[in-house]
Motif scaffolding. Structure first.
Motif, PDB file in Angstrom:
ATOM      1  N   MET A 105       0.871  -1.173   0.000  1.00  0.00           N
ATOM      2  CA  MET A 105       0.000   0.000   0.000  1.00  0.00           C
ATOM      3  C   MET A 105       0.903   1.217   0.000  1.00  0.00           C
ATOM      4  O   MET A 105       1.775   1.355   0.860  1.00  0.00           O
ATOM      5  N   THR A 106       0.715   2.076  -0.971  1.00  0.00           N
ATOM      6  CA  THR A 106       1.520   3.284  -1.057  1.00  0.00           C
ATOM      7  C   THR A 106       1.206   4.220   0.103  1.00  0.00           C
ATOM      8  O   THR A 106       0.143   4.111   0.717  1.00  0.00           O
ATOM      9  N   ASN A 107       2.111   5.132   0.392  1.00  0.00           N
ATOM     10  CA  ASN A 107       1.826   6.130   1.424  1.00  0.00           C
ATOM     11  C   ASN A 107       0.999   7.259   0.808  1.00  0.00           C
ATOM     12  O   ASN A 107       1.009   7.458  -0.401  1.00  0.00           O
ATOM     13  N   PHE A 108       0.325   7.973   1.658  1.00  0.00           N
ATOM     14  CA  PHE A 108      -0.499   9.093   1.213  1.00  0.00           C
ATOM     15  C   PHE A 108      -0.107  10.367   1.955  1.00  0.00           C
ATOM     16  O   PHE A 108      -0.965  11.154   2.350  1.00  0.00           O
ATOM     17  N   LYS A 109       1.205  10.577   2.101  1.00  0.00           N
ATOM     18  CA  LYS A 109       1.707  11.780   2.758  1.00  0.00           C
ATOM     19  C   LYS A 109       1.296  13.042   2.021  1.00  0.00           C
ATOM     20  O   LYS A 109       1.270  14.119   2.588  1.00  0.00           O
ATOM     21  N   LYS A 110       0.969  12.901   0.735  1.00  0.00           N
ATOM     22  CA  LYS A 110       0.564  14.051  -0.079  1.00  0.00           C
ATOM     23  C   LYS A 110      -0.760  14.651   0.403  1.00  0.00           C
ATOM     24  O   LYS A 110      -1.039  15.816   0.159  1.00  0.00           O
ATOM     25  N   LEU A 111      -1.560  13.854   1.097  1.00  0.00           N
ATOM     26  CA  LEU A 111      -2.837  14.346   1.602  1.00  0.00           C
ATOM     27  C   LEU A 111      -2.623  15.229   2.827  1.00  0.00           C
ATOM     28  O   LEU A 111      -1.697  15.007   3.612  1.00  0.00           O
ATOM     29  N   SER A 112      -3.491  16.194   3.008  1.00  0.00           N
ATOM     30  CA  SER A 112      -3.408  17.067   4.190  1.00  0.00           C
ATOM     31  C   SER A 112      -3.836  16.282   5.430  1.00  0.00           C
ATOM     32  O   SER A 112      -4.468  15.220   5.328  1.00  0.00           O
ATOM     33  N   ASP A 113      -3.503  16.834   6.592  1.00  0.00           N
ATOM     34  CA  ASP A 113      -3.910  16.207   7.857  1.00  0.00           C
ATOM     35  C   ASP A 113      -5.434  16.062   7.905  1.00  0.00           C
ATOM     36  O   ASP A 113      -5.955  15.031   8.323  1.00  0.00           O
ATOM     37  N   ASN A 114      -6.143  17.100   7.475  1.00  0.00           N
ATOM     38  CA  ASN A 114      -7.601  17.056   7.484  1.00  0.00           C
ATOM     39  C   ASN A 114      -8.135  16.017   6.500  1.00  0.00           C
ATOM     40  O   ASN A 114      -9.070  15.287   6.821  1.00  0.00           O
ATOM     41  N   GLU A 115      -7.549  15.921   5.317  1.00  0.00           N
ATOM     42  CA  GLU A 115      -8.000  14.916   4.348  1.00  0.00           C
ATOM     43  C   GLU A 115      -7.807  13.501   4.892  1.00  0.00           C
ATOM     44  O   GLU A 115      -8.686  12.644   4.741  1.00  0.00           O
ATOM     45  N   ILE A 116      -6.680  13.258   5.529  1.00  0.00           N
ATOM     46  CA  ILE A 116      -6.429  11.930   6.105  1.00  0.00           C
ATOM     47  C   ILE A 116      -7.429  11.652   7.230  1.00  0.00           C
ATOM     48  O   ILE A 116      -8.011  10.563   7.296  1.00  0.00           O
TER      49      ILE A 116
END
Length: 143
Positions: A105-116
């Protein structure tokens, strides 16, 4: 004596109504506070754009390839585990509801804290799941 009984009955009724209204107000306040923390539409949008390809739009995953997120202990369990999995991705074997999965599973660091936070709330409180809300602050603390 009759007047006293009627007065007591009226007083009891007023107190009961006041307590019932207070409980109703508390319940409404709790629901609205949870609604403020959870933006399920944002979570759904983020899910469809980033998660649905593997976990499917219905959350059932792909058998033996990508795990389901519907009614699983993984989805409803430890908040920190979920946040760290979204932030850092995952690789290696995991077990979900007795089934083994061994994929990346790839990481999703690109997403904002709120999106996560919102996508995890969508996962944890949609798909027949029910779990404690995750906040953007909790995501930020683990980032």
């Amino acid at each position: 004596m009759f007047k006293l009984c009627v007065s007591m009955l009226v007083l009891f009724t007023l107190v009961s109504c006041k307590n019932a209204n207070k409980k109703s107000e508390d319940s409404t306040k709790l629901k609205s506070e949870k609604a403020i923390l959870m933006d399920l539409e944002l979570g759904k949008t983020v899910y469809r754009a980033n998660c649905a390809a593997c976990h499917q739009r219905n959350g059932m995953g792909i058998p033996r390839v990508h795990p389901p997120i519907v009614n699983t202990k993984n989805s409803e369990g430890d908040k920190n585990y979920l946040i760290e999995t979204v932030l850092n991705g995952a690789r290696g074997e995991i077990k979900v509801e007795g089934e083994k999965y061994n994929n990346v599973m790839t990481n999703f660091k690109k997403l904002s804290d709120n999106e996560i936070a919102q996508v995890l709330n969508y996962i944890r409180n949609g798909f027949d799941n029910s779990a404690e809300v995750i906040t953007a602050e909790e995501v930020k603390a683990l980032r």
